[in-house]
Design a protein around this motif. Sequence first.
Motif, short mmCIF file in Angstrom:
data_model
loop_
_atom_site.label_atom_id
_atom_site.label_comp_id
_atom_site.label_asym_id
_atom_site.label_seq_id
_atom_site.Cartn_x
_atom_site.Cartn_y
_atom_site.Cartn_z
N CYS A 47 0.83 -1.21 0.00
CA CYS A 47 0.00 0.00 0.00
C CYS A 47 0.87 1.25 0.00
O CYS A 47 0.54 2.24 -0.67
N SER A 48 1.97 1.22 0.74
CA SER A 48 2.89 2.37 0.76
C SER A 48 3.51 2.58 -0.62
O SER A 48 3.63 3.71 -1.10
N PHE A 49 3.87 1.47 -1.28
CA PHE A 49 4.42 1.56 -2.64
C PHE A 49 3.39 2.13 -3.60
O PHE A 49 3.70 2.99 -4.44
N MET A 50 2.15 1.66 -3.50
CA MET A 50 1.10 2.13 -4.40
C MET A 50 0.77 3.60 -4.12
O MET A 50 0.48 4.36 -5.05
N MET A 57 -7.40 -2.94 0.13
CA MET A 57 -6.30 -3.29 1.03
C MET A 57 -6.19 -2.30 2.18
O MET A 57 -5.81 -2.68 3.29
N VAL A 58 -6.50 -1.03 1.93
CA VAL A 58 -6.52 -0.05 3.02
C VAL A 58 -7.60 -0.42 4.04
O VAL A 58 -7.39 -0.32 5.26
N CYS A 110 -13.66 -5.30 1.84
CA CYS A 110 -12.30 -5.69 1.47
C CYS A 110 -12.16 -7.18 1.12
O CYS A 110 -11.17 -7.57 0.51
N SER A 111 -13.11 -8.01 1.47
CA SER A 111 -12.95 -9.46 1.27
C SER A 111 -13.25 -9.86 -0.18
O SER A 111 -13.98 -9.17 -0.89
N PRO A 112 -12.68 -10.98 -0.64
CA PRO A 112 -12.99 -11.47 -1.99
C PRO A 112 -14.37 -12.12 -2.03
O PRO A 112 -15.00 -12.33 -0.99
N LYS A 113 -14.83 -12.44 -3.22
CA LYS A 113 -16.12 -13.11 -3.38
C LYS A 113 -15.90 -14.62 -3.27
O LYS A 113 -15.63 -15.30 -4.24
N PHE A 114 -16.04 -15.10 -2.05
CA PHE A 114 -15.82 -16.52 -1.79
C PHE A 114 -16.79 -17.39 -2.60
O PHE A 114 -17.92 -16.97 -2.88
N VAL A 115 -16.33 -18.58 -2.96
CA VAL A 115 -17.16 -19.48 -3.75
C VAL A 115 -17.19 -20.86 -3.11
O VAL A 115 -16.30 -21.23 -2.34
N SER A 116 -18.22 -21.60 -3.45
CA SER A 116 -18.34 -22.99 -2.98
C SER A 116 -18.01 -23.93 -4.13
O SER A 116 -18.51 -23.76 -5.25
N LYS A 136 -2.74 7.60 8.14
CA LYS A 136 -3.55 8.80 7.91
C LYS A 136 -4.70 8.50 6.96
O LYS A 136 -5.83 8.94 7.17
N VAL A 137 -4.41 7.73 5.90
CA VAL A 137 -5.47 7.35 4.95
C VAL A 137 -6.53 6.51 5.65
O VAL A 137 -7.74 6.69 5.41
#
Length: 517
Positions: free
Chosen positions: A300-303, A328-329, A373-379, A351-352
């Motif tokens: 995140c710091s790099f981005m 990610m923040v 922030c979470s992904p779309k989990f699948v079964s 700060k962000v």
Amino acid sequence: MASNTDACVPAALTDFVFDLYDSVTLSQLTEEQSRLYNSEFSDLSKKYFSNAPWPSPQAIASECNGDPLFLAFYRELTHRHWHAVSRPTLRDRMEGWDVYRELFDELLMVAEDDASSTSQPKLFILPQWAFDILHEFVYQFQGFCQFRTTLYASAHKHNLFSGEPSPKAPHHVVENLALMRQEDAADVWSVETVMYYLQRLVAIGTKSSVPVYQYFGIFASVTMSRLECLLADYTSSLQSLAPILEATAVVTKADQPVMTFSEIVSSVFNARLSLTYHAGISFLMLRRYKDAANMVGSLCSFMQRGFKTGQLRKQRNSDQLYKNYDRMVALLAIVTQLCPQQNLVEEGIAKVIREKHGTALAKDNYTELFTFCSPKFVSPVIPDFNKTGPTENVYKLQVNLFETEVASQSTYRELRSYLNLYTSIGVSKLTSFGNDEKSLLALKLKMRQLESNNADAPSLKDASLKSALDIHFYLENDEVVHIDEAEKQRRFENYFMSQSAQSFDIRKDACAVDTTL
């Protein structure tokens, strides 16, 4: 997928296919293939196929001598384009399965031939191209699983499993249900076969010294980690990264510098982003908060620096980078709240977090942050489309597990605030505040977590149990709690390192400017 453009293929297209085939099989020059793959394909797509599929492989087969492997690569490339510019139907999704199976079967067969040959390898493609193929492979698997679950729920809603289906059932639901009831549909995008291909590619990539197979092995590890995270197997998600983070092999190509496996991942920014994000989610769900902060915080710091300097705007799909950065923040906002410590993330990121999520954190609204922030989990479970039954919402299950985990955080934070006020306090007084010995023990146990001995390597092997508390306390004679706040360290090196990295990036961009007249 037949295309209406098969009858009249533009000359610019045949020239492109001929040049791309040459770069893949004969010249194998990185710079030339980068221009063709990253620029010319995009330009031709916008000019001729902005809302139409590319010509079929049969229409351009003469430009590549009918090479079955190259035609499989071409078919995947053009299918990926059509998947991006259209709204894929169930038939398109099922065809995608055939596209990737054909490609991987051909690739694995040629890889075995190259392994027993001493001549020049028959194939070269860019690291970016290899990652795009595997990333799309798992993306389409994820999309098919979600489509399948939605279709089953719609069929149940419209009573299509009974003898008297609803006359108001949408035509596309009825048609798609009939497709899924076909005998061969059960094997389409099965999780076992998806994992089989990824594991085979990883195995070949770790044993081979041919760059292209190493690329596929490296990025198969990255996408395997993503797949395991989507299936909510967080331990396996981290273990899938071992072939990259614990590798000693290097990639050697004549027109490129020698690179380690980790450097190859870093050279493809979307691969680095995928690895970091899914490792961060896995660390969070395994209660390894400090590892999550170290892993995600550095990227995140790099981005953040890249957005300021404009470096990341040069990347493809830069809008998507902003979305992933925001996710990610939000992940870091959760981590820093669950594991409050000095210098856990850089001040710029802190700060962000305060600006974007301060209100949600003040209200202990962790669920809102997690769903963002979470992904779309699948079964991976394939429903029985011949009869009705219960449907399991995997995404809601993961949200509920997370809510259970953080349910007592407000109590722990209140207890910690009291402990910060004293150097010692009687148990009776602490009890009057609504806390007791059990709360003290629970807080200690909750913050006892695995932590990597090397902060840059998310490895389960090189990790040990440590306390993530920034305040130390112990109970004496079951009567008095003694508090010893951890020593606060001012991390000047973080500031100087971040400034040095920013200066290096600026200098690198400046040196790349063409000053010749």
